[in-house]
Motif scaffolding. Sequence first.
Motif, short mmCIF file in Angstrom:
data_model
loop_
_atom_site.label_atom_id
_atom_site.label_comp_id
_atom_site.label_asym_id
_atom_site.label_seq_id
_atom_site.Cartn_x
_atom_site.Cartn_y
_atom_site.Cartn_z
N GLU A 795 0.83 -1.21 0.00
CA GLU A 795 0.00 0.00 0.00
C GLU A 795 0.86 1.25 0.00
O GLU A 795 0.61 2.20 -0.76
CB GLU A 795 -0.92 -0.01 1.22
N ARG A 796 1.90 1.24 0.82
CA ARG A 796 2.77 2.41 0.89
C ARG A 796 3.43 2.68 -0.46
O ARG A 796 3.43 3.82 -0.96
CB ARG A 796 3.85 2.20 1.96
N LEU A 797 4.00 1.63 -1.08
CA LEU A 797 4.69 1.80 -2.36
C LEU A 797 3.71 2.22 -3.45
O LEU A 797 4.05 3.03 -4.32
CB LEU A 797 5.39 0.49 -2.76
N ALA A 798 2.49 1.68 -3.40
CA ALA A 798 1.51 2.01 -4.42
C ALA A 798 1.15 3.49 -4.36
O ALA A 798 1.13 4.19 -5.39
CB ALA A 798 0.26 1.15 -4.25
N PHE A 799 0.86 3.99 -3.16
CA PHE A 799 0.43 5.38 -3.05
C PHE A 799 1.59 6.36 -3.20
O PHE A 799 1.36 7.55 -3.40
CB PHE A 799 -0.30 5.60 -1.72
N GLU A 800 2.82 5.87 -3.16
CA GLU A 800 3.97 6.73 -3.41
C GLU A 800 4.24 6.90 -4.91
O GLU A 800 4.97 7.80 -5.31
CB GLU A 800 5.22 6.17 -2.73
N SER A 801 3.66 6.02 -5.70
CA SER A 801 3.93 6.09 -7.15
C SER A 801 3.19 7.26 -7.76
O SER A 801 2.03 7.55 -7.39
CB SER A 801 3.50 4.80 -7.84
N PRO A 802 3.82 7.97 -8.69
CA PRO A 802 3.18 9.15 -9.32
C PRO A 802 1.88 8.80 -10.03
O PRO A 802 0.93 9.60 -10.01
CB PRO A 802 4.24 9.63 -10.32
N GLU A 803 1.81 7.61 -10.64
CA GLU A 803 0.61 7.23 -11.39
C GLU A 803 -0.60 7.12 -10.47
O GLU A 803 -1.71 7.56 -10.82
CB GLU A 803 0.84 5.88 -12.11
N VAL A 804 -0.40 6.54 -9.28
CA VAL A 804 -1.50 6.41 -8.33
C VAL A 804 -1.84 7.76 -7.70
O VAL A 804 -3.01 8.11 -7.52
CB VAL A 804 -1.16 5.37 -7.24
N THR A 805 -0.82 8.54 -7.40
CA THR A 805 -1.04 9.87 -6.81
C THR A 805 -1.95 10.70 -7.70
O THR A 805 -2.92 11.33 -7.23
CB THR A 805 0.30 10.60 -6.60
N ARG A 806 -1.65 10.68 -9.02
CA ARG A 806 -2.49 11.43 -9.96
C ARG A 806 -3.88 10.82 -10.05
O ARG A 806 -4.89 11.52 -10.19
CB ARG A 806 -1.83 11.46 -11.34
N GLY A 807 -3.97 9.52 -10.00
CA GLY A 807 -5.24 8.83 -10.19
C GLY A 807 -6.23 9.01 -9.05
O GLY A 807 -7.45 8.95 -9.26
N VAL A 808 -5.73 9.23 -7.83
CA VAL A 808 -6.66 9.37 -6.69
C VAL A 808 -6.85 10.83 -6.29
O VAL A 808 -7.66 11.12 -5.40
CB VAL A 808 -6.14 8.57 -5.47
N ASP A 809 -6.10 11.73 -6.92
CA ASP A 809 -6.17 13.14 -6.56
C ASP A 809 -7.61 13.66 -6.76
O ASP A 809 -8.18 13.56 -7.84
CB ASP A 809 -5.20 13.94 -7.42
N GLY A 810 -8.17 14.20 -5.67
CA GLY A 810 -9.51 14.78 -5.72
C GLY A 810 -10.62 13.75 -5.63
O GLY A 810 -11.78 14.09 -5.85
N LYS A 811 -10.29 12.49 -5.38
CA LYS A 811 -11.31 11.44 -5.32
C LYS A 811 -11.28 10.78 -3.95
O LYS A 811 -10.31 10.88 -3.20
CB LYS A 811 -11.05 10.39 -6.41
N ASN A 812 -12.40 10.10 -3.63
CA ASN A 812 -12.49 9.38 -2.36
C ASN A 812 -12.12 7.91 -2.57
O ASN A 812 -12.67 7.24 -3.46
CB ASN A 812 -13.92 9.45 -1.80
N VAL A 813 -11.17 7.43 -1.77
CA VAL A 813 -10.81 6.01 -1.83
C VAL A 813 -11.82 5.26 -0.96
O VAL A 813 -11.88 5.45 0.27
CB VAL A 813 -9.38 5.76 -1.31
N VAL A 814 -12.63 4.41 -1.61
CA VAL A 814 -13.69 3.73 -0.87
C VAL A 814 -13.33 2.29 -0.52
O VAL A 814 -13.94 1.68 0.37
CB VAL A 814 -15.01 3.74 -1.67
N LYS A 815 -12.34 1.74 -1.24
CA LYS A 815 -11.99 0.34 -0.97
C LYS A 815 -10.60 0.02 -1.51
O LYS A 815 -10.17 0.60 -2.52
CB LYS A 815 -13.02 -0.59 -1.63
N LYS A 816 -9.89 -0.89 -0.85
CA LYS A 816 -8.58 -1.35 -1.31
C LYS A 816 -8.57 -2.89 -1.25
O LYS A 816 -8.90 -3.46 -0.20
CB LYS A 816 -7.46 -0.79 -0.43
N ILE A 817 -8.29 -3.50 -2.38
CA ILE A 817 -8.32 -4.98 -2.50
C ILE A 817 -6.92 -5.48 -2.86
O ILE A 817 -6.33 -5.03 -3.87
CB ILE A 817 -9.32 -5.43 -3.57
#
Length: 829
Positions: A795-817
């Motif tokens: 989870e830490r590595l995923a959210f540190e990646s630029p692609e994920v940072t841009r993808g969740v910006d301004g959105k609500n994370v409702v679930k992580k699988i």
Amino acid sequence: MSYDHQSIKDKVDSFHKNANDFYVDTSKEGKNKFYSLAMFPYPSGNAHMGHVRVYTLSDVKARYKKLKGSDVLHPMGWDSFGLPAENAAIKNKVRPDLWTEENIKKMKYEQLNIAGWSFDWDKELNTSSPDYYKWTQWLFLEMHKAGLAYRKEDYVNWCDVDKTVLANEQVINGCCWRDGSVVEKRLMEQWFFKITDYCDKLWDGISKLKNWAPEAVSVQKNWINKNTGTEIHFDVPEFGEKIEAFTTRPDTLFGVTALVIAPEHPLAQKILAKKPNKEVEEYVTASLKKSAVERMQNKEKSGVNTGVKCRHPYDSECKYPEVDVWIGDYVIADYGTGAVMCVPAHDTRDFEFAKKFGIDILEVVSQANGKPTDLEEAYTENGVMINSGEFNGMKNREAIKAITESLTKINKGKGTTTYQLKDWSVGRQRYWGCPIPMIHCDSCGVVPVPEADLPVKLPEAKDSDMEDGALNLRNFPEFVNTKCPKCHNDAKRETDTLDTFLCSSWYAFRYLDNRNDEKIFESKNVNNFMPIDFYVGGLEHAAQHMIYFRFITKFLHDRGYINFDEPVDHFFCNGMVRMGGHKMSKSRGNVVVPTEAIEKHGADAVRMYILSDTPAELDIDWEDTGIKAKYDFVKKNYNAIEAFLTEHKDVKEDKGDLSKYPNKEFLFNYYSTVKEYEQSMEQNLFHKGVANIHAFSNFILKELQQSKKEGTAESIASLKFLVKDFLSMAGLITPFFTEVLLKEFFAVESLYKQSFPAVEEKFLVQSTVNVVVQINGKKKTLLNVDKEITEEEVERLAFESPEVTRGVDGKNVVKKIYVKGKIYNIVVK
């Protein structure tokens, strides 16, 4: 230096100019041997792409086994006798020996030495050389001593284009195997080998052919064609002899209303001689002009009544004690006994024949509980015996055995086995072949030439002799006229020459001792290296060459010269090289000349392309775009590897401790592919071998680039070691650029003397995994992580990646699988 295939070829040629790297001592004892052989060529002067495919296959296998530590024999020679050379010599008005000699030189030095084939030229042989055909003649004499070579008058296959006899195996669909002309039957005195004495052994030996191409095994079975049945004798009182008819349905014997013999049957000529009949004579003459295939396939059955009667073996019990003898062209002399019972009630063909010619029809196997029926067609199923004397009431399957046993007791027949395979017609009525070592003497008969007088050499033709068309040894009185070795009176030499398939039936043995003047070969050498481990050739040779090869092997075994009775362990049948979906031919204008393709693209690219994509057992369709892609591939790999090795030429290659190599994923890919490549070579999946080379290239070239950024002295040394091993492996298929790089940067003695790398199993266990990171099921990035990583760390590595940072910006994370080691999916709104 940028890739230049011509300069690379020149370098490799210079490496091997004075070295015989491919030589093997065949007298050396040992179990670690491997015999790789491609069928030798007829020296036409022009190698074609089919040759390239065949010789590349045997070469890759030979190189692989050499790297695996075997003593490898991979020889080459010339199948140089025969009609193609003689007809070409006539066309060009030049002696066939000179024509052949020039073509061998051209093919050997200009064509077969340019594609990197690892032939041991020290073993070279030529079937038209006296030092070879001396032993072909010796083999004939051995056959004669054993009672297997004999001369008789018989109907033979005659090719009017080539003016010679053909063996049954050389007639394909009723036509000459070589020129396609229709073959006719002619009555001639002719030399035969009694191959039928070996039918049982040839048939039983099929069970040993476990590593043969299945199609080739089927051809062997179909050509030998074993049938178990009953031989039944019908007396012919008028001629004081009997007709032997073979059947698998003796239960129908009492339903015989005619007997049909083949036009070639000996009785047919006797009938014509004793009872001349224009209708019968014309029918026989016309039938003999038809091919066997045409006769068998003709749906409308034809025949002629000879007016001769034969007696039923149960003449006192059956309804038709005497029946007419017919001649029918649908009966083939080479199948069974050349005579068949006509049982119209229980054979579809016979029913049609009887209806056409008004022959009676008598039901003897009832379908209605033992009651006769009105037949509108032949009844061929099981039933109860009727109209069959003492056998009435029996089930017909039981009657088969009972009638056969009864015939045996009254000496009117017997249970027997027949084979489609007939004796091998070995005499040919042309000049350019191996002379038959026999002498015709008025006092002593036909006498063998003493072994001490072998070889019986061909007389030397002149160029002017070739102007008159077909040559025959009868045209050379100085050859024909001789003395009888027994009575020393005037005599005549045999003027037929031997079928060239005899020359090629034992050549594989001679490679193992090709300079022996005292004997055909040293048995120790042959027993050590044979059977052939890997034999490559087209399926078209499965009936002719392979039947004869097996026969001669079994004969030599029985004579005590060898200790095995099957010549080939693995027979690999290669597919053809086509273009535009058609077989390459000059008339179609779709011929690719090997020398031109190699000159343009380089041998490495040609070899790689000829093996790629398609299993080698199947046909391949040549495409210019495909060969160009292989050229680009070789060029890219040479340039990249050469640049890396040049940059690090001062670093000594050293495997070192690979457990400390920084890129474990590279090691996993490398050794996984080594293992797959080894399996591809072992299983003869050569197209997969090419795919493996592509896979190697992908991650090796990537690693070479990565080493520029992160390479240390230790990792560069290890990488050089791995590159060296890669070049050795790739050299099986692309021996030119790989050998140049190995010699120039690693100072190896020869590519052929390298070793196949061992698989490092410990690196086949991956310590890392690739986890796909998704947002709402769509891939955003890929994480290469330790396979024991925790979900929190992923989870830490995923959210540190630029692609994920841009993808969740301004959105609500409702679930992580998280699917461990595979997927991390983030659901957002």
